[in-house]
Design a protein around this motif. Structure first.
Motif, PDB file in Angstrom:
ATOM      1  N   UNK A 124      -1.686  34.881  16.173  1.00  0.00           N
ATOM      2  CA  UNK A 124      -2.845  35.221  16.894  1.00  0.00           C
ATOM      3  C   UNK A 124      -2.681  35.811  18.063  1.00  0.00           C
ATOM      4  N   UNK A 125      -1.813  35.438  18.819  1.00  0.00           N
ATOM      5  CA  UNK A 125      -1.368  35.864  20.475  1.00  0.00           C
ATOM      6  C   UNK A 125      -1.037  37.494  20.008  1.00  0.00           C
ATOM      7  N   UNK A 126      -0.482  37.966  19.145  1.00  0.00           N
ATOM      8  CA  UNK A 126      -0.128  39.297  18.812  1.00  0.00           C
ATOM      9  C   UNK A 126      -1.200  40.383  18.353  1.00  0.00           C
ATOM     10  N   UNK A 129      -7.883  43.314  18.252  1.00  0.00           N
ATOM     11  CA  UNK A 129      -9.225  42.858  17.892  1.00  0.00           C
ATOM     12  C   UNK A 129      -9.441  43.367  16.425  1.00  0.00           C
ATOM     13  N   UNK A 130      -9.093  44.496  15.995  1.00  0.00           N
ATOM     14  CA  UNK A 130      -9.342  44.745  14.536  1.00  0.00           C
ATOM     15  C   UNK A 130      -8.607  44.252  13.313  1.00  0.00           C
ATOM     16  N   UNK A 131      -7.484  43.614  13.795  1.00  0.00           N
ATOM     17  CA  UNK A 131      -6.669  42.801  12.839  1.00  0.00           C
ATOM     18  C   UNK A 131      -7.209  41.462  12.893  1.00  0.00           C
ATOM     19  N   UNK A 132      -7.519  40.738  14.100  1.00  0.00           N
ATOM     20  CA  UNK A 132      -8.025  39.601  14.102  1.00  0.00           C
ATOM     21  C   UNK A 132      -9.522  39.449  13.411  1.00  0.00           C
ATOM     22  N   UNK A 157     -15.333  34.710  17.990  1.00  0.00           N
ATOM     23  CA  UNK A 157     -14.261  34.513  17.802  1.00  0.00           C
ATOM     24  C   UNK A 157     -13.091  35.371  18.180  1.00  0.00           C
ATOM     25  N   UNK A 158     -13.424  36.665  17.749  1.00  0.00           N
ATOM     26  CA  UNK A 158     -12.429  37.833  18.126  1.00  0.00           C
ATOM     27  C   UNK A 158     -12.142  37.732  19.561  1.00  0.00           C
ATOM     28  N   UNK A 159     -13.335  37.732  20.521  1.00  0.00           N
ATOM     29  CA  UNK A 159     -13.094  38.011  21.831  1.00  0.00           C
ATOM     30  C   UNK A 159     -12.415  36.524  22.503  1.00  0.00           C
ATOM     31  N   UNK A 160     -12.605  35.335  21.899  1.00  0.00           N
ATOM     32  CA  UNK A 160     -11.881  34.418  22.354  1.00  0.00           C
ATOM     33  C   UNK A 160     -10.356  34.293  21.988  1.00  0.00           C
ATOM     34  N   UNK A 161     -10.004  34.944  20.871  1.00  0.00           N
ATOM     35  CA  UNK A 161      -8.543  35.083  20.524  1.00  0.00           C
ATOM     36  C   UNK A 161      -7.920  36.202  21.510  1.00  0.00           C
ATOM     37  N   UNK A 162      -8.683  37.032  21.749  1.00  0.00           N
ATOM     38  CA  UNK A 162      -8.073  38.137  22.765  1.00  0.00           C
ATOM     39  C   UNK A 162      -8.074  37.395  24.129  1.00  0.00           C
ATOM     40  N   UNK A 194      -2.472  50.739  11.735  1.00  0.00           N
ATOM     41  CA  UNK A 194      -1.826  51.519  12.768  1.00  0.00           C
ATOM     42  C   UNK A 194      -2.028  51.145  14.026  1.00  0.00           C
ATOM     43  N   UNK A 195      -3.322  50.507  14.563  1.00  0.00           N
ATOM     44  CA  UNK A 195      -3.663  49.729  15.648  1.00  0.00           C
ATOM     45  C   UNK A 195      -2.695  48.629  16.065  1.00  0.00           C
ATOM     46  N   UNK A 196      -2.621  48.091  14.786  1.00  0.00           N
ATOM     47  CA  UNK A 196      -1.526  46.822  14.900  1.00  0.00           C
ATOM     48  C   UNK A 196      -0.111  47.206  15.440  1.00  0.00           C
TER      49      UNK A 196
END
Length: 323
Positions: A124-126, A129-132, A157-162, A194-196
């Motif tokens: 998760x730390x890596x 946003x798209x992958x998450x 949830x995505x924003x919290x992970x970021x 690709x983004x990831x």
């Protein structure tokens, strides 16, 4: 770089360990303590000692008096008690947070070193946003099909992970073993992958971050297959308990038990010795990024079915077993 201040979770764990040590040093059982101070339930003391409840400063003061704690220790534990209960103050460090992400954010705060492995996902730390988003939405559909929809908004949830990822700018050392499968076509559409991959290349260049790729056909140990994702957390203060987090899909387990920790440390050693080096991992990531953009990038790293690399131990950051 100094680690961030410890979160309430870690402070509760530290307080609980100290309170149990003082009780045992005083030669008292839990029942004797409850009887002497007149608490209605024995579970109250158990929750405090196991770090499962927000400590009341008055309750802690009563216990410290009963145990005969000296002034220096009393001052230290009183400060820890206030930090353990200051959830609002700690949450001000994050622009957005959810219940699910908060448990890991609390554990990550104050770390001197984090070591992670996931058999099927980018940790998760890596995650971008798209992958998450793909991971969170796919899990939400499972919950919906099971009749237990997730109440959290996926974008929150995505924003919290970021928000948790700000940790990587100040944790002294972060290492992760990545599985090749986590970056395969099953993980998401090409633009997401690709983004990831680009993001991982950028992270791999940070001085405190070490990424090591485990190719899909590489043998680990004596044909060992790690069944679960896990993380090991070490903290700046040696008195704070080293902690293991085990992720099993829909349930997370935390442990500070030495025997359990030692087994996962051994597994992590095997994973690191089987994975590509940090420099070879960066080469693999750059080449994989080029393949997705249609650009040929030369690399000496093997892909697909391949002979396992020579087993080696990492040059630094070795996890040692302790009892």
């Amino acid at each position: 770089m100094p680690p961030a201040a410890p979160g309430p979770f870690l402070r509760r764990r530290r307080l609980g360990i100290e309170l149990r040590r003082l009780r045992e040093q005083a030669g008292l059982t839990g029942d004797q303590v409850i009887e002497r101070i007149g608490w209605a339930s024995a579970s109250k003391l158990s929750r405090l000692e196991n770090g499962r409840s927000r400590p009341d400063p008055d309750d802690v003061d009563v216990l410290l008096t009963l145990y005969g704690a000296d002034e220096e220790l009393r001052a230290e534990l009183t400060g820890i008690t206030h930090e353990a209960g200051d959830m609002r103050g700690w949450l001000r460090n994050f622009p957005v947070m959810t219940q699910q992400q908060r448990a890991f954010a609390e554990l990550e705060a104050g770390c001197a070193e984090i070591s992670e492995y996931n058999p099927v996902l980018v940790p998760g730390l890596l995650q971008t946003p798209g992958y998450a988003r793909h991971r969170i939405l796919s899990a939400a559909r499972v919950a919906e099909e099971a009749g237990d929809p997730d109440p959290e908004d996926p974008e929150t949830e995505v924003a919290a992970r970021q928000a948790r990822q700000s940790l990587l700018t100040h944790v002294p050392r972060y290492t992760a073993v990545l599985e090749e499968a986590a970056l395969g076509r099953r993980a998401g559409p090409p633009e997401v992958l690709h983004e990831q991959l680009v993001h991982l290349c950028e992270l791999a260049l940070l001085p405190n971050v070490e990424l090591r790729l485990l190719l899909r056909d590489t043998r680990v140990g004596d044909w060992y297959l790690p069944p679960t994702a896990f993380s090991v957390y070490r903290f700046a203060d040696p008195l704070d308990p080293e902690t293991l987090a085990i992720e099993s899909g829909f349930t997370d387990v935390m442990s500070t038990e030495a025997d359990t920790l030692n087994r996962y440390k051994v597994v992590y050693e095997w994973l690191c010795s089987s994975a590509l080096s940090a420099s070879d991992t960066l080469s693999w990531l750059i080449e994989a990024t080029g393949r997705l953009t249609g650009t040929a990038v030369e690399s000496t790293v093997a892909h697909g079915p391949a002979t396992a690399p020579t087993q080696r131990r990492p040059d630094s950051g070795r996890l040692t077993t302790e009892r």
